[in-house]
Design an enzyme around this catalytic site. Sequence first.
Site, PDB file in Angstrom:
ATOM      1  N   CYS A   1      39.630  41.406  32.618  1.00 19.04           N
ATOM      2  CA  CYS A   1      39.570  41.965  31.504  1.00 19.04           C
ATOM      3  C   CYS A   1      40.906  41.911  31.052  1.00 19.04           C
ATOM      4  O   CYS A   1      41.762  41.227  31.483  1.00 19.04           O
ATOM      5  CB  CYS A   1      39.005  43.427  31.705  1.00 19.04           C
ATOM      6  SG  CYS A   1      37.383  43.519  32.481  1.00 19.04           S
TER       7      CYS A   1
ATOM      8  N   LEU B   1      35.466  41.814  30.225  1.00 18.06           N
ATOM      9  CA  LEU B   1      34.714  40.815  30.500  1.00 18.06           C
ATOM     10  C   LEU B   1      33.451  41.316  31.774  1.00 18.06           C
ATOM     11  O   LEU B   1      33.841  41.538  32.704  1.00 18.06           O
ATOM     12  CB  LEU B   1      35.416  39.510  31.187  1.00 18.06           C
ATOM     13  CG  LEU B   1      34.919  38.511  31.648  1.00 18.06           C
ATOM     14  CD1 LEU B   1      34.315  37.499  30.483  1.00 18.06           C
ATOM     15  CD2 LEU B   1      35.792  37.687  32.434  1.00 18.06           C
TER      16      LEU B   1
ATOM     17  N   ILE C   1      31.274  41.664  34.542  1.00 17.03           N
ATOM     18  CA  ILE C   1      31.041  40.943  35.588  1.00 17.03           C
ATOM     19  C   ILE C   1      30.235  41.769  36.909  1.00 17.03           C
ATOM     20  O   ILE C   1      29.537  41.225  37.291  1.00 17.03           O
ATOM     21  CB  ILE C   1      32.193  40.294  36.471  1.00 17.03           C
ATOM     22  CG1 ILE C   1      32.817  39.021  35.381  1.00 17.03           C
ATOM     23  CG2 ILE C   1      32.071  39.962  37.852  1.00 17.03           C
ATOM     24  CD1 ILE C   1      34.124  38.736  35.619  1.00 17.03           C
TER      25      ILE C   1
ATOM     26  N   ASN D   1      42.088  45.816  35.180  1.00 15.11           N
ATOM     27  CA  ASN D   1      41.650  44.271  34.928  1.00 15.11           C
ATOM     28  C   ASN D   1      41.709  43.799  36.494  1.00 15.11           C
ATOM     29  O   ASN D   1      42.672  44.078  37.055  1.00 15.11           O
ATOM     30  CB  ASN D   1      42.756  43.772  34.176  1.00 15.11           C
ATOM     31  CG  ASN D   1      42.879  42.470  34.057  1.00 15.11           C
ATOM     32  OD1 ASN D   1      43.789  41.555  33.694  1.00 15.11           O
ATOM     33  ND2 ASN D   1      41.510  41.705  34.391  1.00 15.11           N
TER      34      ASN D   1
END
Lengths: 639, 81
Positions: free
Chosen positions: A2, A51, A53, A75
């Site tokens: 991220c 992002l 996941i 992140n």
Amino acid sequence: MCGIAGCFQYKSSVGISKNMLERMISRLKHRGPDDYGFYINNNIGLAHSRLSIIDLNTGHQPIHNTDKSIWVVFNGEIFNYIELREWLEDKGYYFYTNTDTEVIVHLYEHYGIEFVKHLNGQFAIAIWDSNLNKLVLVRDRVGIVPLFYTEADDALFFASEIKAIIPALKSKPSLNYKAIDQLLTFWVPLSPMTLFEGIKEVSPGQILEIQNSKIVSSSYWDWVYPDDNNYWCKNENDLAEELRELLIDATRIRLRSDVPVGAYLSGGLDSSVLTSIIKNFSDTPLRTFSIEFEDKGLDESDYQRTLIKYLNTDHSHVICQSGTIVEQFQKAIWHSESIMLRSAPVPMSVLSNLVRESGYKVVLTGEGSDEVLGGYDIFKENKIRQFWAKNRSSNFRPYLLKKLYPYLDLPKSSANSYLKNFFGIGIDDPDIPYFSHLPRWDVTSKIKSFYSDSMKSALKVTDFADIECLLPANIKNWNSFNRSQYIESKTLMSGYLLSTQGDRMLMMNSVEGRFPFLDHRVIEFANKLDPRLKMKVLNEKFLLKKAMRNYVPKSIIERYKQPYRSPDISSFVGDNSRDYIHYLLSEDKLNEFGYFDSFKVNLLRKKISAGKAIGYKDNMAFMALLSTQSLHEQFINEF
Amino acid sequence: MSAENILRSYVLENYLFTDDQSVLSNSDSFLEKGILDSTGILEIINLLDEEFGIVVEDEEMIPENLDSIDNILSFMEKKNN
């Protein structure tokens, strides 16, 4: 992966501007295109671009503890989060999501900053502890995930990439001459320095605690090697088995994901090992990706096909065609935020694009194996140079270097004279900790002959001994092979391979890389191996080959190790010439930016036009010149 | 242009990227000064062939013949004789 960003007015109580946070995090959309999140409370602001996941539904960040006194943006991935969560739940901690991020929150509540030692993963973490009025920034052990910061007035700004910090700077950004000079020596600026004036990185394995108007830095992990001869006292077969089991487990936990996971397949030993482990020791369907080159001297597709057939993998490949590198180069510089001495990162962005277009967000790669288990030519070169240093007058010993570099196309009668000059630097002092890297740094430093007079007068030229600021006090007690591994891991691996060629080329296309060879358990095990088991005479990664010989085709185990390369100068000339190259390397722009002497650059360009720039030095110099100009144009001129 | 001038210009322009004659003396060792790498040596050999028609044999590819402007000029004289 991220993107994270944030601001802490740690020397004042000035409120945080959401507008500023939005400007910062919007620069990281490529790292996290799925969601944005913010936490702002008086003088602290955290931002996150996601992002998705793990825990696709409830994984929105920032994430907090039960009484909302501790907040986290994160992140990366915590691969052992399942085990940690079970343990924390046993201790009575309540979870409101299924994320690995929430594990960080409660682990921090339980252990304080010692929490990080329990994580197995790749991460950049920002924790806001309102009970202590403290911000904690932490980066993973080896530097897989980036994290930068700057101090401006009374505030500290941090972000996953430098481009997200620049909006917070009070003055126009500028490149740091000293850092450029270090990069044109060591291939990277020495951490925590970056190429940008006033912006530092949180170093791999480092924690920053910002509290009471102070920033306190500490290291929680480092590559540690035993004193020479204090290695594992186990037999070779047992060690090979132990290594295999560790790699299987490191891979297994890196397959944890709520989206499908693929793998890169280069045709080399490391990706072959990983794909074989996935095939033989997991339930994950094997989906692989590779890149091919039109230049057969660089292409490894024959080996890739061997493995595709052997493992019966569902495979996609992309061909890096003539024209691809020049077309993608400027974009790659924007994402890498770095000077490139090779074009090699650019094709990696083409490969990650293939992954993303194939519907995948996560890939396993073999990065780190060469550093951890002893695969690089520089380690072989060091062994030969150490052997030579014991008998400096020998005519035979330096000739072994020709075995290592067969392209040094010199007849035996004359080879020694030349080899002694090319590789003889420092031969009288083989005990200095950075002996192994002197030939590389010496060659790289030749690029500096292109410096302009103003550049030369503005900087104190880097001394090779400057590297000592990164070296531990007891490095002299280590075997020379291990010293070389340490320096390689702390410079080229973290600053270039995992960053410029790794994270940035993956994240450009919103793809996360995972690196089983860089599981800290694998590193800590491998660091205690006798160096002779890593490289038996000049046979690289000996123990890895032994551990995996029943799972990888013999032709891969026995193949000549081919370094990953892509065409440099030839990617930018002839039909591949583009207007931006002429613009960036024009006399006007060279003089305006001020780094390089336009007359010298012009002579190099004439040499290139005449087809005479075929050597390693010329290729490296051209890449350095073009990428520096491009970096300045995009980040200083146009930002 | 004399052979000396051709050689000097070649080395100055292609390896030192300058036209400043003062940075190279005819006795400067290419190897000791880090002027040439392995491909540089091959380029010099190529130049001798293309520009002066001098074919350098394997056993002649030694620093005594090729490592400075003076050495090359002596070597050329020897070959021409």
